[in-house]
Motif scaffolding. Structure first.
Motif, mmCIF file in Angstrom:
data_model
loop_
_atom_site.group_PDB
_atom_site.id
_atom_site.type_symbol
_atom_site.label_atom_id
_atom_site.label_comp_id
_atom_site.label_asym_id
_atom_site.label_seq_id
_atom_site.Cartn_x
_atom_site.Cartn_y
_atom_site.Cartn_z
ATOM 1 N N PHE A 17 14.486 11.077 -12.125
ATOM 2 C CA PHE A 17 13.132 10.843 -12.607
ATOM 3 C C PHE A 17 12.935 9.489 -13.228
ATOM 4 C CE2 PHE A 17 11.842 14.808 -11.332
ATOM 5 C CZ PHE A 17 10.469 14.673 -11.231
ATOM 6 N N PHE A 20 12.479 7.176 -10.339
ATOM 7 C CA PHE A 20 11.142 7.326 -9.752
ATOM 8 C C PHE A 20 10.093 6.637 -10.632
ATOM 9 C CE2 PHE A 20 7.250 10.100 -9.311
ATOM 10 C CZ PHE A 20 6.891 9.652 -8.047
ATOM 11 N N ALA A 21 10.267 6.772 -11.956
ATOM 12 C CA ALA A 21 9.300 6.165 -12.876
ATOM 13 C C ALA A 21 9.435 4.651 -12.901
ATOM 14 C CB ALA A 21 9.495 6.736 -14.283
ATOM 15 N N LEU A 22 10.667 4.168 -12.699
ATOM 16 C CA LEU A 22 10.904 2.723 -12.843
ATOM 17 C C LEU A 22 10.744 1.941 -11.549
ATOM 18 C CD1 LEU A 22 13.879 2.636 -15.371
ATOM 19 C CD2 LEU A 22 11.613 1.656 -15.700
ATOM 20 N N LEU A 23 10.835 2.636 -10.397
ATOM 21 C CA LEU A 23 10.892 1.924 -9.117
ATOM 22 C C LEU A 23 9.742 0.924 -8.914
ATOM 23 C CD1 LEU A 23 12.611 1.708 -6.506
ATOM 24 C CD2 LEU A 23 11.005 3.295 -5.463
ATOM 25 N N PRO A 24 8.464 1.339 -9.057
ATOM 26 C CA PRO A 24 7.388 0.351 -8.874
ATOM 27 C C PRO A 24 7.449 -0.768 -9.906
ATOM 28 C CG PRO A 24 6.527 2.585 -8.802
ATOM 29 C CD PRO A 24 7.932 2.681 -9.294
ATOM 30 N N ILE A 25 7.868 -0.427 -11.133
ATOM 31 C CA ILE A 25 7.950 -1.441 -12.186
ATOM 32 C C ILE A 25 9.036 -2.449 -11.836
ATOM 33 C CG2 ILE A 25 8.446 -1.803 -14.642
ATOM 34 C CD1 ILE A 25 7.300 1.054 -15.099
ATOM 35 N N THR A 27 10.098 -3.056 -8.808
ATOM 36 C CA THR A 27 9.593 -3.801 -7.648
ATOM 37 C C THR A 27 8.817 -5.031 -8.101
ATOM 38 O OG1 THR A 27 9.426 -1.797 -6.300
ATOM 39 C CG2 THR A 27 8.081 -3.672 -5.623
ATOM 40 N N ILE A 28 7.919 -4.823 -9.064
ATOM 41 C CA ILE A 28 7.093 -5.908 -9.582
ATOM 42 C C ILE A 28 7.946 -6.954 -10.297
ATOM 43 C CG2 ILE A 28 5.544 -6.401 -11.517
ATOM 44 C CD1 ILE A 28 3.782 -5.696 -9.466
ATOM 45 N N SER A 237 0.720 -9.831 -12.518
ATOM 46 C CA SER A 237 0.716 -8.434 -12.966
ATOM 47 C C SER A 237 1.517 -8.268 -14.247
ATOM 48 C CB SER A 237 1.325 -7.527 -11.894
ATOM 49 O OG SER A 237 0.608 -7.648 -10.703
ATOM 50 N N VAL A 240 -0.403 -9.584 -17.192
ATOM 51 C CA VAL A 240 -1.495 -8.694 -17.611
ATOM 52 C C VAL A 240 -0.974 -7.470 -18.355
ATOM 53 C CG1 VAL A 240 -3.358 -7.198 -16.763
ATOM 54 C CG2 VAL A 240 -3.026 -9.458 -15.761
ATOM 55 N N ALA A 241 0.162 -6.925 -17.891
ATOM 56 C CA ALA A 241 0.679 -5.679 -18.465
ATOM 57 C C ALA A 241 1.410 -5.891 -19.787
ATOM 58 C CB ALA A 241 1.611 -4.997 -17.468
ATOM 59 N N VAL A 245 2.368 -3.284 -23.139
ATOM 60 C CA VAL A 245 3.729 -2.741 -23.088
ATOM 61 C C VAL A 245 4.494 -3.101 -24.366
ATOM 62 C CG1 VAL A 245 5.940 -2.870 -21.888
ATOM 63 C CG2 VAL A 245 3.834 -2.643 -20.576
ATOM 64 N N PHE B 111 14.610 8.248 -22.008
ATOM 65 C CA PHE B 111 13.936 8.887 -20.884
ATOM 66 C C PHE B 111 12.446 9.062 -21.186
ATOM 67 C CE2 PHE B 111 12.374 12.849 -18.985
ATOM 68 C CZ PHE B 111 12.524 12.554 -17.646
ATOM 69 N N VAL B 120 0.548 3.688 -20.051
ATOM 70 C CA VAL B 120 0.009 2.609 -20.872
ATOM 71 C C VAL B 120 -0.241 1.326 -20.083
ATOM 72 C CG1 VAL B 120 1.127 3.551 -22.934
ATOM 73 C CG2 VAL B 120 2.239 1.714 -21.684
ATOM 74 N N VAL B 125 -2.733 -2.965 -12.547
ATOM 75 C CA VAL B 125 -1.345 -3.414 -12.360
ATOM 76 C C VAL B 125 -0.574 -2.375 -11.558
ATOM 77 C CG1 VAL B 125 0.805 -3.966 -13.552
ATOM 78 C CG2 VAL B 125 -1.367 -4.797 -14.454
ATOM 79 N N ALA B 129 1.271 -2.882 -7.891
ATOM 80 C CA ALA B 129 2.677 -2.543 -7.662
ATOM 81 C C ALA B 129 2.823 -1.583 -6.480
ATOM 82 C CB ALA B 129 3.277 -1.920 -8.919
ATOM 83 N N VAL B 133 4.670 -1.376 -2.681
ATOM 84 C CA VAL B 133 5.553 -0.304 -2.221
ATOM 85 C C VAL B 133 5.116 0.188 -0.843
ATOM 86 C CG1 VAL B 133 6.298 2.080 -2.671
ATOM 87 C CG2 VAL B 133 6.174 0.437 -4.562
ATOM 88 N N TRP B 173 2.689 9.878 -9.891
ATOM 89 C CA TRP B 173 3.611 8.990 -10.616
ATOM 90 C C TRP B 173 3.081 8.689 -12.024
ATOM 91 C CZ3 TRP B 173 3.031 3.757 -12.228
ATOM 92 C CH2 TRP B 173 4.208 3.146 -12.642
#
Lengths: 266, 298
Positions: A17, A20-25, A27-28, A237, A240-241, A245, B111, B120, B125, B129, B133, B173
């Motif tokens: 998990f 899965f949560a980190l993959l797009p982040i 990628t960027i 991106s 902006v984020a 964060v 986690f 957040v 953005v 991303a 993908v 997601w």
């Protein structure tokens, strides 16, 4: 007792998990720090290039100004109205409160279109106010609900004592009630900041001149222009984020608490 | 969710000064939210292009939501997104939280930080991303290629069959972390002796989940559903950045119709009607879910 196999399984589930949560982040981030599309240097230089090409400096300044204004004004107004609803009795109290509750669930899509045409006839379209004030209204609805809940649960004895001592309602609010309310106020502040910073529809409708574009809006337009390479877009991106964060990493507890209390606004 | 009649009204004598404290918030709120709602209802009863004089249309704009295929599809797509934004995250979140609640794992804090992060980050953005993908030369196709599944690669967002599910997965997601953290908070408050009792009665892990865990987190489930269903119905930024409703109209959603009709097609009346309908739908669903959650709670 947990067996070893079960523990391993738990770690596997967690890891899957987290990936899965980190993959797009990732990628960027990877694209932003990778070699640039023109085959130039890799790494931080991309941010400088995006900053220049995308005029992100301007967008961030606008976003900062709008967010600061919306946060300060809506938090102060919410503290005042929450104080009235939470500690006083007056005629029409529950009707007025339900009126505010209406705004918590009101999607900005429903009001943005009429607002555009009414502000246009007032000549206020494409100004700082047309972006900021509708968001103050949306935030005040939630803020009133939030601060009322806090003040209702606050210590009555101290308030009574202060009143017997002859303190005005104004002094009781700012000197007796607000100091211990710091956690509630901080949570409200981070939520309103996050919503305002990330808001897309209102600036999209209200703004035409480039100097008034907020960061997310600038990013969307930047994407429209830069269809060739991804590096600069990824760097933009990240730019902006990042502010939200950073706040989130420092004030995580407040973000989670606020969002989990059923803030029916996104 | 503070709902229902307040038990025990705030003490202190009635105070007129309260109105002064309310006034500034009420003025901004009335001018920029309540008044526009009224105007939205008014606009929705006219045929208006935003420039010339509008023509009275009665409830035609509302009838069109049922009669007009494009609008019907938009609301249908929103329902599909509810499955991706709300139901899948709820199922996954329940399983995940149930496992984590019993597990004594290290790194739970990390986690939680990670899975909550998508909440957040600005949706714009997130959309940029995920476009990457899903791109023809993007991360997903590269993964499929590495697994020897070249036959499955495609431009996901340009595909009539796959564009809507692809947008939906982004919602999954974004929302799964929120739902999991929310349920985990609820489960950690279940008294341990309830589990003891269930185990003494000979309940296995599955029975225990349905008999003890699930009823205990009813309230959290209601909050999670409310937040995620509303997020699904309000999808705008994501569609605007990834597909603009395309290919064709296969990913158009109510919020996008509001924007597109008002500023693209010059059908302001219709846009207002869709906006008002969306708001009503959100009210009904919020109250419905909370009604359901309050039942059976003592």
């Amino acid at each position: 007792m947990i067996s070893r196999g079960e523990r391993v399984a738990n770690y596997v589930i967690l890891s899957v998990f987290a990936v899965f949560a980190l993959l797009p982040i990732v990628t960027i981030l990877g694209a932003a720090l990778g070699p640039s599309d023109s085959g130039g240097t890799a790494g931080p230089a991309n941010f400088a290039a995006a900053w220049e090409a995308g005029r992100f400096g301007t967008y961030l300044r606008t976003s900062l100004a709008v967010s600061a204004f919306v946060v300060v004004v809506s938090v102060v107004l919410s503290v005042m109205s929450g104080y009235a609803f939470g500690t006083m009795r007056f005629r029409g109290q529950s009707a007025l409160f339900y009126l505010f509750m209406l705004g918590i669930m009101m999607p900005s899509e429903a009001v943005a279109v009429p607002l555009y045409f009414d502000l246009r006839s007032l000549g206020l379209i494409d100004t700082f106010w047309s972006v900021a004030l509708p968001q103050v209204a949306l935030s005040v609805a939630f803020g009133t609900f939030w601060m009322r809940a806090y003040f209702r649960a606050s210590n009555r004895a101290i308030v009574e004592a202060a009143r017997i001592d002859g303190a005005s309602t104004w002094r009781i609010l700012w000197q007796v009630l607000v100091p211990p309310a710091r956690p509630a106020v901080v949570t409200l502040t981070v939520l309103v900041f996050m919503w305002t910073w990330n808001e897309f529809l209102i600036p999209l409708i209200m703004v035409t001149s480039e100097s008034l574009r907020t960061a997310p809006l600038g990013l969307a337009f930047f994407q429209g222009q830069h269809t060739s390479g991804f590096t600069l877009l990824a760097a933009g991106s990240v730019i902006v984020a990042t502010p939200v964060v950073i706040f989130y990493l420092f004030l995580q507890r407040h973000f989670v608490r606020g969002l989990l209390q059923g803030a029916v606004r996104e | 969710m503070a709902r229902g009649r307040a038990a025990g009204r705030p003490p202190g004598e009635p105070r007129r000064v309260a109105y002064l404290y309310l006034l500034p918030a009420l003025v901004v709120y009335a001018a920029f939210l309540l008044f526009p709602i009224g105007r939205a209802v008014q606009f929705s009863l006219y045929d208006w292009d935003g420039l010339s004089v509008g023509r009275w249309a009665g409830l035609d704009n509302y009838a069109a939501i049922i009669a007009d295929e494009g609008l019907r599809d938009a609301f249908g797509h929103a329902l599909v997104l509810v499955v991706f934004y709300a139901l899948i995250p709820l199922a996954v979140g329940l399983a995940l939280a149930a496992v984590l609640n019993h597990a004594k794992v290290r790194g739970l804090g990390f986690f939680r930080t990670v899975v909550f992060l998508p909440q957040v980050v600005a949706m714009v953005v997130v959309a940029v991303a995920w476009r990457r993908v899903y791109a023809p030369d993007g991360t997903l196709n590269a993964l499929l290629g590495a697994l020897g599944l070249e036959s499955l690669t495609r431009g996901w967002l340009g595909d009539y069959a796959f564009a809507l599910p692809a947008v939906g997965v982004v919602g999954t997601w974004v929302e799964t972390g929120l739902v999991t953290v929310l349920l985990l908070a609820g489960m950690s408050r279940v008294p341990p002796d309830l589990y003891e009792a269930a185990r003494l009665d000979g309940a296995g892990a599955v029975r225990e989940f349905f008999a003890v865990t699930l009823p205990s987190v009813r309230g959290e489930i209601a909050v999670a559903l409310t937040l995620t269903v509303i997020a699904a119905l309000r999808t705008f930024d994501l569609v605007y950045v990834t597909t603009r409703g395309g290919p064709g109209t296969s990913t158009t959603v109510p919020s996008y119709e509001v924007y597109h009709r008002a500023f693209g097609l010059g059908q302001v009346g219709s846009a207002a009607a869709v906006g008002v309908t969306l708001a009503l739908l959100i009210f009904v669903i919020s109250f419905g879910i909370n009604r359901f959650a309050d039942r059976g709670l003592t």
